[in-house]
Design a protein around this motif. Structure first.
Motif, PDB file in Angstrom:
ATOM      1  N   ASP A 150     -31.800  60.714  61.131  1.00 43.23           N
ATOM      2  CA  ASP A 150     -30.571  59.998  60.792  1.00 43.23           C
ATOM      3  C   ASP A 150     -30.121  59.259  62.058  1.00 43.23           C
ATOM      4  O   ASP A 150     -29.723  59.896  63.040  1.00 43.23           O
ATOM      5  CB  ASP A 150     -29.529  61.032  60.334  1.00 43.23           C
ATOM      6  N   LEU A 151     -30.203  57.934  62.032  1.00 44.44           N
ATOM      7  CA  LEU A 151     -29.891  57.146  63.224  1.00 44.44           C
ATOM      8  C   LEU A 151     -28.473  57.421  63.726  1.00 44.44           C
ATOM      9  O   LEU A 151     -28.236  57.507  64.925  1.00 44.44           O
ATOM     10  CB  LEU A 151     -30.069  55.647  62.926  1.00 44.44           C
ATOM     11  N   GLY A 152     -27.539  57.586  62.792  1.00 44.49           N
ATOM     12  CA  GLY A 152     -26.134  57.813  63.175  1.00 44.49           C
ATOM     13  C   GLY A 152     -25.983  59.032  64.079  1.00 44.49           C
ATOM     14  O   GLY A 152     -25.244  59.007  65.070  1.00 44.49           O
ATOM     15  N   LYS A 153     -26.727  60.083  63.772  1.00 46.14           N
ATOM     16  CA  LYS A 153     -26.636  61.319  64.576  1.00 46.14           C
ATOM     17  C   LYS A 153     -27.195  61.079  65.977  1.00 46.14           C
ATOM     18  O   LYS A 153     -26.671  61.594  66.961  1.00 46.14           O
ATOM     19  CB  LYS A 153     -27.442  62.443  63.922  1.00 46.14           C
ATOM     20  N   VAL A 154     -28.273  60.322  66.046  1.00 42.49           N
ATOM     21  CA  VAL A 154     -28.890  60.054  67.355  1.00 42.49           C
ATOM     22  C   VAL A 154     -27.940  59.195  68.202  1.00 42.49           C
ATOM     23  O   VAL A 154     -27.746  59.459  69.395  1.00 42.49           O
ATOM     24  CB  VAL A 154     -30.262  59.373  67.173  1.00 42.49           C
ATOM     25  N   LEU A 155     -27.317  58.201  67.566  1.00 44.09           N
ATOM     26  CA  LEU A 155     -26.381  57.359  68.316  1.00 44.09           C
ATOM     27  C   LEU A 155     -25.185  58.185  68.789  1.00 44.09           C
ATOM     28  O   LEU A 155     -24.707  58.019  69.921  1.00 44.09           O
ATOM     29  CB  LEU A 155     -25.920  56.177  67.450  1.00 44.09           C
ATOM     30  N   ALA A 156     -24.733  59.121  67.946  1.00 39.00           N
ATOM     31  CA  ALA A 156     -23.624  60.004  68.357  1.00 39.00           C
ATOM     32  C   ALA A 156     -24.078  60.886  69.526  1.00 39.00           C
ATOM     33  O   ALA A 156     -23.291  61.186  70.440  1.00 39.00           O
ATOM     34  CB  ALA A 156     -23.175  60.857  67.175  1.00 39.00           C
ATOM     35  N   GLY A 157     -25.342  61.293  69.504  1.00 35.93           N
ATOM     36  CA  GLY A 157     -25.890  62.106  70.591  1.00 35.93           C
ATOM     37  C   GLY A 157     -25.913  61.331  71.898  1.00 35.93           C
ATOM     38  O   GLY A 157     -25.582  61.855  72.960  1.00 35.93           O
ATOM     39  N   ILE A 158     -26.285  60.065  71.804  1.00 32.05           N
ATOM     40  CA  ILE A 158     -26.317  59.213  73.013  1.00 32.05           C
ATOM     41  C   ILE A 158     -24.894  59.037  73.549  1.00 32.05           C
ATOM     42  O   ILE A 158     -24.653  59.152  74.756  1.00 32.05           O
ATOM     43  CB  ILE A 158     -26.986  57.847  72.682  1.00 32.05           C
ATOM     44  N   ASP A 159     -23.948  58.801  72.639  1.00 30.16           N
ATOM     45  CA  ASP A 159     -22.536  58.681  73.064  1.00 30.16           C
ATOM     46  C   ASP A 159     -22.094  59.939  73.795  1.00 30.16           C
ATOM     47  O   ASP A 159     -21.468  59.876  74.849  1.00 30.16           O
ATOM     48  CB  ASP A 159     -21.613  58.491  71.842  1.00 30.16           C
ATOM     49  N   ALA A 160     -22.422  61.093  73.212  1.00 34.04           N
ATOM     50  CA  ALA A 160     -21.984  62.373  73.799  1.00 34.04           C
ATOM     51  C   ALA A 160     -22.623  62.588  75.167  1.00 34.04           C
ATOM     52  O   ALA A 160     -21.979  63.085  76.100  1.00 34.04           O
ATOM     53  CB  ALA A 160     -22.343  63.527  72.859  1.00 34.04           C
ATOM     54  N   ALA A 161     -23.890  62.205  75.277  1.00 32.73           N
ATOM     55  CA  ALA A 161     -24.579  62.389  76.559  1.00 32.73           C
ATOM     56  C   ALA A 161     -23.911  61.539  77.629  1.00 32.73           C
ATOM     57  O   ALA A 161     -23.639  62.009  78.739  1.00 32.73           O
ATOM     58  CB  ALA A 161     -26.057  62.018  76.413  1.00 32.73           C
ATOM     59  N   GLN A 162     -23.621  60.286  77.289  1.00 38.15           N
ATOM     60  CA  GLN A 162     -22.977  59.422  78.290  1.00 38.15           C
ATOM     61  C   GLN A 162     -21.576  59.933  78.612  1.00 38.15           C
ATOM     62  O   GLN A 162     -21.163  59.928  79.775  1.00 38.15           O
ATOM     63  CB  GLN A 162     -22.940  57.972  77.797  1.00 38.15           C
ATOM     64  N   ALA A 163     -20.873  60.413  77.584  1.00 35.99           N
ATOM     65  CA  ALA A 163     -19.515  60.930  77.829  1.00 35.99           C
ATOM     66  C   ALA A 163     -19.554  62.161  78.734  1.00 35.99           C
ATOM     67  O   ALA A 163     -18.612  62.411  79.495  1.00 35.99           O
ATOM     68  CB  ALA A 163     -18.842  61.274  76.492  1.00 35.99           C
ATOM     69  N   ALA A 164     -20.664  62.917  78.658  1.00 39.09           N
ATOM     70  CA  ALA A 164     -20.785  64.124  79.499  1.00 39.09           C
ATOM     71  C   ALA A 164     -21.273  63.773  80.907  1.00 39.09           C
ATOM     72  O   ALA A 164     -21.492  64.664  81.731  1.00 39.09           O
ATOM     73  CB  ALA A 164     -21.749  65.109  78.843  1.00 39.09           C
ATOM     74  N   GLY A 165     -21.494  62.475  81.151  1.00 33.86           N
ATOM     75  CA  GLY A 165     -21.905  62.048  82.490  1.00 33.86           C
ATOM     76  C   GLY A 165     -23.411  62.053  82.699  1.00 33.86           C
ATOM     77  O   GLY A 165     -23.881  61.893  83.822  1.00 33.86           O
ATOM     78  N   LEU A 166     -24.179  62.257  81.618  1.00 36.93           N
ATOM     79  CA  LEU A 166     -25.641  62.240  81.743  1.00 36.93           C
ATOM     80  C   LEU A 166     -26.129  60.793  81.754  1.00 36.93           C
ATOM     81  O   LEU A 166     -25.618  59.956  80.992  1.00 36.93           O
ATOM     82  CB  LEU A 166     -26.296  62.970  80.564  1.00 36.93           C
ATOM     83  N   SER A 167     -27.114  60.523  82.588  1.00 34.82           N
ATOM     84  CA  SER A 167     -27.722  59.212  82.546  1.00 34.82           C
ATOM     85  C   SER A 167     -28.789  59.246  81.442  1.00 34.82           C
ATOM     86  O   SER A 167     -29.573  60.191  81.358  1.00 34.82           O
ATOM     87  CB  SER A 167     -28.274  58.924  83.940  1.00 34.82           C
ATOM     88  N   VAL A 168     -28.766  58.242  80.588  1.00 31.57           N
ATOM     89  CA  VAL A 168     -29.659  58.248  79.420  1.00 31.57           C
ATOM     90  C   VAL A 168     -30.726  57.179  79.591  1.00 31.57           C
ATOM     91  O   VAL A 168     -30.432  56.025  79.881  1.00 31.57           O
ATOM     92  CB  VAL A 168     -28.879  57.976  78.112  1.00 31.57           C
TER      93      VAL A 168
END
Ligand code: SAM
Ligand code: SF4
Length: 342
Positions: A150-168
Motif C-alpha cells: 500500500d503506497l500510502g503506508k510507505v509514504l507515511a513511513g517515510i514521513d515518520a522517518a524524516q520527522a524522527a530525524g532519520l536521513s532517508v
C-alpha cells in the motif's frame, strides 16, 4: 587455553585473498515479507520453519563477533526486517556497539510499510539513516509491483522517518514497462524532500514468474534518457555500498546507480551477508556459503564461530558473473534476494 597470538588473531580485521577488508555486514533477520514484489518473490513463497531461524540473541552474538573483528557497518535487512517479531530488541542491543564506538553505523533496508510505527524507536537506538525501497509513486502501479503493498503506508513511513530525524535514502529497481515513464518525476520528488535516490538493475536471483529479460532495464539506458532532461555531474561521493553517485544540477540532489550487470562493482567489495539461518554468503552472486549456525550453537565461546568466519573469508571470490539475456532464463543463483537481503 587462549594464547597471546590467539587473542591477537581474535581482534585482527578480516581480509580476503584479494586484500579487501571486510568492514560491512548485511544481516537478513527474516526471509518473510508483507509484500511480494514481482522481481523478488513469487506469489506463493515457501518460508523457512521458525525453528531454523537464529534467535534474536544468536543474531546479536553473531553480529557482535563480526564487530569484534573490525566490521564497522551493520545493515539489517530481510525479507522485511520490520516484520520480525520483537526486532527492536535486536536494534536496542546492537546499539551498545555504537555507544562504545566499535560500530560506526547501524542501519536497515526496509519496504517502509512498518516504518511509521518504528521510526522513533529506531532513531532512539542510534540509527541515523534508513534505506526505503519504493519503485513507483503511482498507487496502482505500486500495488502491481509489490502485489500486496500500500503506497500510502510507505509514504507515511517515510514521513515518520524524516520527522524522527532519520536521513532517508530511496532505492528503486529500474523496471522496463513499470517505472520507466516516471524516473524524472521520482527524482524531482525525492530531491525535493532532501532524499538521495538510487536506481538498481534487476539481478537474476531466484525463480520468479515474470521473465527477467522483460523486466531488465539497463541503467546505461536510463542514464542516457535522463541526459535529455537533466545535467548529470560526476561527484566523488561513496557510502561504502556499491552505488556510484552523480549530482543532478537542476535539483541539487544525488542520484545513485547500482549496476551489477552493466558495471562490475566487485573490485572494491567490502561486504559479506548472513542469512536469518546463520549462513554466510561471501558474494551475493555466487552459491558458495558457510554455515555459522553450527559453530555458533556448538559453543558459548566465540572461537569456533570466528574460525568458521575466517575460513569463509579466505574463500571470498573475486566477483560475480551475472548475465541476463534471452538465452539465459535460469537465475544466476537459485536463492531469492529475500534470503540474502539486498
Ligand atoms: N524488504 C526490504 C526492502 O524491500 O527494502 C529489504 C529486503 S529487499 C530484498 C532489499 C532490496 O533488494 C530492495 O531494494 C529490493 O528492491 C531489492 N531487490 C529485491 N530483489 C531484487 C532483484 N532481483 N534485483 C535487484 N534488486 C532486488
Ligand atoms: Fe519484500 Fe523487499 Fe522482496 Fe519486496 S523487495 S518482496 S519488500 S523483501
Amino acid at each position: 587455553m587462549t594464547s597471546v597470538s590467539d587473542s591477537r588473531a581474535a581482534s585482527l580485521p578480516l581480509v580476503d585473498p584479494f586484500g579487501r577488508t571486510v568492514s560491512y555486514l548485511r544481516v537478513s533477520v527474516t526471509d518473510r515479507c508483507d509484500f511480494r514484489c514481482v522481481y523478488c518473490m513469487s506469489e506463493d513463497m515457501n518460508f523457512l520453519p521458525k525453528q531454523d531461524l537464529l534467535t534474536l540473541e544468536e543474531l546479536d552474538r553473531l553480529c557482535s563477533a563480526f564487530v569484534a573483528r573490525g566490521v564497522r557497518k551493520l545493515r539489517i535487512t530481510g525479507g522485511e526486517p520490520l516484520v520480525r517479531r520483537d526486532i527492536m530488541k535486536l536494534f536496542r542491543s546492537l546499539s551498545r556497539h555504537l555507544v562504545a564506538g566499535s560500530l560506526e553505523e547501524l542501519t536497515l533496508t526496509t519496504n517502509g510499510s512498518q516504518l511509521a510505527r518504528f521510526a522513533p524507536e529506531l532513531a532512539d537506538c542510534g540509527v541515523k539513516r534508513v534505506n526505503v525501497s519504493i519503485d513507483t509513486l503511482d498507487p496502482d502501479k505500486f500495488k502491481k509491483v509489490t502485489r500486496w503493498g500500500d503506497l500510502g503506508k510507505v509514504l507515511a513511513g517515510i514521513d515518520a522517518a524524516q520527522a524522527a530525524g532519520l536521513s532517508v535514502k530511496l532505492n528503486a529497481v529500474a523496471l522496463k514497462g513499470v517505472n520507466d515513464d516516471e524516473v524524472e518525476s521520482m527524482i524531482e520528488w525525492a530531491h525535493g524532500r532532501g532524499m538521495d535516490l538510487t536506481f538498481i538493475e534487476v539481478m537474476p536471483l531466484g525463480d520468479i514468474e515474470p521473465s527477467r529479460f522483460d523486466q531488465y532495464w539497463p541503467l546505461s539506458q536510463l542514464r542516457a534518457r535522463l541526459m535529455d532532461r537533466f545535467t548529470l555531474e560526476d561527484i566523488d561521493y561513496r557510502t561504502g555500498g556499491p552505488a556510484r553517485y552523480i549530482r543532478i544540477r537542476e535539483t541539487g540532489g544525488r542520484l545513485g546507480f547500482i549496476t551489477p550487470l552493466t558495471h562490475n562493482f566487485c573490485e572494491s567489495c567490502n561486504r559479506v551477508r548472513v542469512t536469518c539461518t546463520g549462513t554466510l554468503y561471501m558474494c551475493l552472486g555466487q552459491e558458495d556459503a558457510a554455515d555459522l549456525r553450527t559453530p555458533l550453537r556448538a559453543s558459548k565461546d566465540d572461537a569456533p564461530l570466528l574460525a568458521a568466519v575466517e575460513a569463509a573469508i579466505a574463500r571470498k571470490p573475486k566477483g560475480h558473473d551475472f548475465i541476463i539475456d534471452r538465452t539465459t532464463s535460469r537465475p544466476a543463483v537459485g536463492r531469492h534476494m529475500s534470503v540474502t537481503g539486498g
